[in-house]
Motif scaffolding. Sequence first.
Motif, PDB file in Angstrom:
ATOM      1  N   ALA A 298      33.463  36.353  38.982  1.00 56.40           N
ATOM      2  CA  ALA A 298      33.421  34.808  39.091  1.00 56.40           C
ATOM      3  C   ALA A 298      32.926  34.593  40.667  1.00 56.40           C
ATOM      4  O   ALA A 298      33.319  33.642  40.988  1.00 56.40           O
ATOM      5  N   GLU A 320      38.077  38.766  36.561  1.00 57.18           N
ATOM      6  CA  GLU A 320      37.652  38.968  38.189  1.00 57.18           C
ATOM      7  C   GLU A 320      38.725  40.364  38.270  1.00 57.18           C
ATOM      8  O   GLU A 320      39.635  40.635  37.602  1.00 57.18           O
ATOM      9  N   LEU A 326      39.492  35.563  42.079  1.00 57.55           N
ATOM     10  CA  LEU A 326      39.437  34.703  40.806  1.00 57.55           C
ATOM     11  C   LEU A 326      39.793  33.363  41.065  1.00 57.55           C
ATOM     12  O   LEU A 326      39.014  32.246  40.544  1.00 57.55           O
ATOM     13  N   ASP A 327      40.711  33.143  42.079  1.00 58.25           N
ATOM     14  CA  ASP A 327      41.130  31.689  42.447  1.00 58.25           C
ATOM     15  C   ASP A 327      39.834  30.914  43.123  1.00 58.25           C
ATOM     16  O   ASP A 327      39.518  29.936  42.766  1.00 58.25           O
ATOM     17  N   VAL A 330      37.369  30.008  40.171  1.00 57.20           N
ATOM     18  CA  VAL A 330      38.027  28.943  39.363  1.00 57.20           C
ATOM     19  C   VAL A 330      37.795  27.563  40.173  1.00 57.20           C
ATOM     20  O   VAL A 330      37.583  26.526  39.843  1.00 57.20           O
ATOM     21  N   PRO A 360      41.320  31.831  33.158  1.00 55.30           N
ATOM     22  CA  PRO A 360      41.117  32.901  34.310  1.00 55.30           C
ATOM     23  C   PRO A 360      42.015  34.196  33.824  1.00 55.30           C
ATOM     24  O   PRO A 360      43.289  34.056  33.605  1.00 55.30           O
TER      25      PRO A 360
END
Length: 683
Positions: A298, A320, A326-327, A330, A360
């Motif tokens: 990501a 991820e 990941l956060d 996104v 996710p």
Amino acid sequence: MTSPISTEIRDGILIITSNNPPVNALGAAVRVGLDAAITELESNDAIQAAVIRCEGRTFFAGADITEFGKPPVEPLLPQLIDRIEASAKPVVAAIHGTALGGGLETALACHWRVAVPSAKLGVPEVKLGLLPGAGGTQRLPRVAGVELAAEMCATGNPISAKKAAEVGLVDQIAGEDRLLDDAIAFARTKIGTAPRRSRDLPVKGDPAFIDTFAAQNAKKFKGFDAPAANLACVRAAVEKPFDDGIAFERQEFMKLMFGSQSAAMRHIFFAERQAAKIDGIAEDIALRPVAKVGVIGAGTMGGGIAMNFLQAGIPVTIVEQAQDALDRGVGVIRKNYDASAAKGRFKPEQVEAMMGLLTPSLTLEDLADCDLIIEAVFENMDVKKDVFGKLDRIAKPGAILASNTSYLDVNEIATATGRAGDVLGLHFFSPANVMKLLEVVRGAETAPDVLATAMAVAKKIGKVAVVAGVCDGFIGNRMLKPRQIEAMKLLMEGATPAQIDKVHVDFGMPMGPFQMSDLAGVDIGWHRDPSRIENVRDALCAKGRWGQKTGKGFYDYDENRRPSPSAEVQEILDAFAAQAGTAKREISDAEIIERTIYPMVNEGALILEEGIAQRASDIDVVWIYGYGWPVYRGGPMFWADLEGADKILAGLEKHLAAFGPEFRLSTLLKDKAAAKGRFTRPA
Ligand code: 3HC
Ligand code: NAI
């Protein structure tokens, strides 16, 4: 041969129907048929009015572009259009799909226009380096007003039927499924009325708008001949009587038609459509269904890639390796969508719907039900092979496994799986949600239906896809490489970054090699050891000159990211030149072209002779949509044809010593030069 035009008399109304798939282009047979239909209208006393309509997906989408450059066949479109307008009996256009170019000009010659709500009307000629040459620049300002006419002609963007109705370009909106009936009913109300001829209407609106509009769009129109010519014609509509305006329009049209810009832009129109075709694979091959997509990584690319599918309504699972990454990924997607929503591109509920399609995840196992999985992890063979090895165990049978690698060997990546037939490269360009180009990299084992499915998916997400073979950098980045190498050498020999960049920008590129390095990051691929200085780039990076992101690279940047030449960079360059014993000299702009752009053409020719690209026009599409090559120069291979292969070869041969032993002259280029041949078909 049966005519594409048929007629039918219904209760005193002549229904003239064109059936010329796919887009009812106004080719010779259509014009001959329409001309005969007008004769029927005039000569048959039982007929009181006519409706002109089209079968298939659209009203006339314009002149037949394939006829351009060939000897004209009568009746010419302007003659036909004058004849329609001159009819003593009312003629109504019934519009669905897209009434474009000559199609809209035909509609403007009709006395009234009825359209379905989904119809679009426009004059896109400027996108082919042309102007509406069948009276459009003179009739449109009289019907729709100077302001809208100027905007439509100079940008080529179509308007909706609703907007057309507001300005008087459409007289009545028909029911979506009742176009013919509504048009006939409308025509009936006009029986016995004097035809309303566009040519007789006064020009509406404020002509001062034309200059304002030209000034506002100066940057967008820079380098292009056609926008100014379109605006000059609209101005002529204001200033001259109709017939003089038409004569001016014709003169300007002919200038553009026989100029190199329009030839280049028509070449690209067809090149783009040709690129979708895969040699040796039947067009009707059964495709694999792609209803759910997985993206791995990501980062910069993964997020952008995911956005393409979300926008097309296709659910995406993005994986991820750590929660924070990941956060972040996104979060960037959400931020981009919110920014687009703030600009009015999406409604807030659309953003929520798209985000709702995104799942996710931190586990690759969640990709088990995906039909297409695109890997966008670090550019490292071991990491990629590890991911593909895992995917081989996880992905469902028949899933397509794609890598977004920029340079790595897709065949080697495929060996990490037991299903090389399902593996290919999908090389998106950054920013992946914006850039139109997609290089679809065909591995040695890639199955035909996998390749064909990838091309279809590309179209669905609005990309222009080009098939490339496996090699270092595929088509685009491979051709970029000699340009970067030579630009760097020229710095040693006495050119400055600003001089080289200016030559490229004057040529029409959005930026030059050093502006590009500074934007992408001088540190890309750098070994990250400040004590190890082997070349200019190492020296720049060691001094924190990583590009725009650190406020300095090949240029210094102020707080508004405005570049200025850097004394520090010049010192570094001088030191390296002195060390290598390279004497500085005056470098001409012509030499910069010969040293940086001619080698790109040579690389393109190598790519062709090695079969990495299917055809020369595909290379042009890559450079137009992936790197901002000016469309009015038609891409590197079309441009090479304009220059002449012999001139390019001679230019390259002058600099063989500078290119060094690693430079390889293309045999294909030599053959073309000897035969005075072309890489692309003449447009
Ligand atoms: N002449 C000849 N062929 C045309 C054509 C045209 N005007 N417009 C489209 N085609 C062909 C395409 O090359 C393609 O052929 P292919 O299947 O062999 O590749 C086929 O028709 C279908 O076209 P698309 O794939 O583009 O179909 P879409 O449905 O995606 O789009 C369209 C349809 C919006 C009409 C799009 O084709 C288009 O924009 N066409 C060009 C319109 C245009 O520029 N008109 C102005 C022409 S210049 C003019 O009219 C001069 C006059 O002022 C004198
Ligand atoms: P990036 O560094 O921004 O993103 C890579 C992401 O992958 C990181 O977030 C990382 O945490 C994640 N990742 C690494 N290993 C993983 C694994 N095993 N499982 C899940 N996630 C993992 O890199 P970027 O720029 O997005 O590049 C990705 C790929 O795209 C590379 O192959 C690159 O060459 C290619 N590419 C990059 C372009 C660019 O302009 N940045 C353009 C075209 C292609």
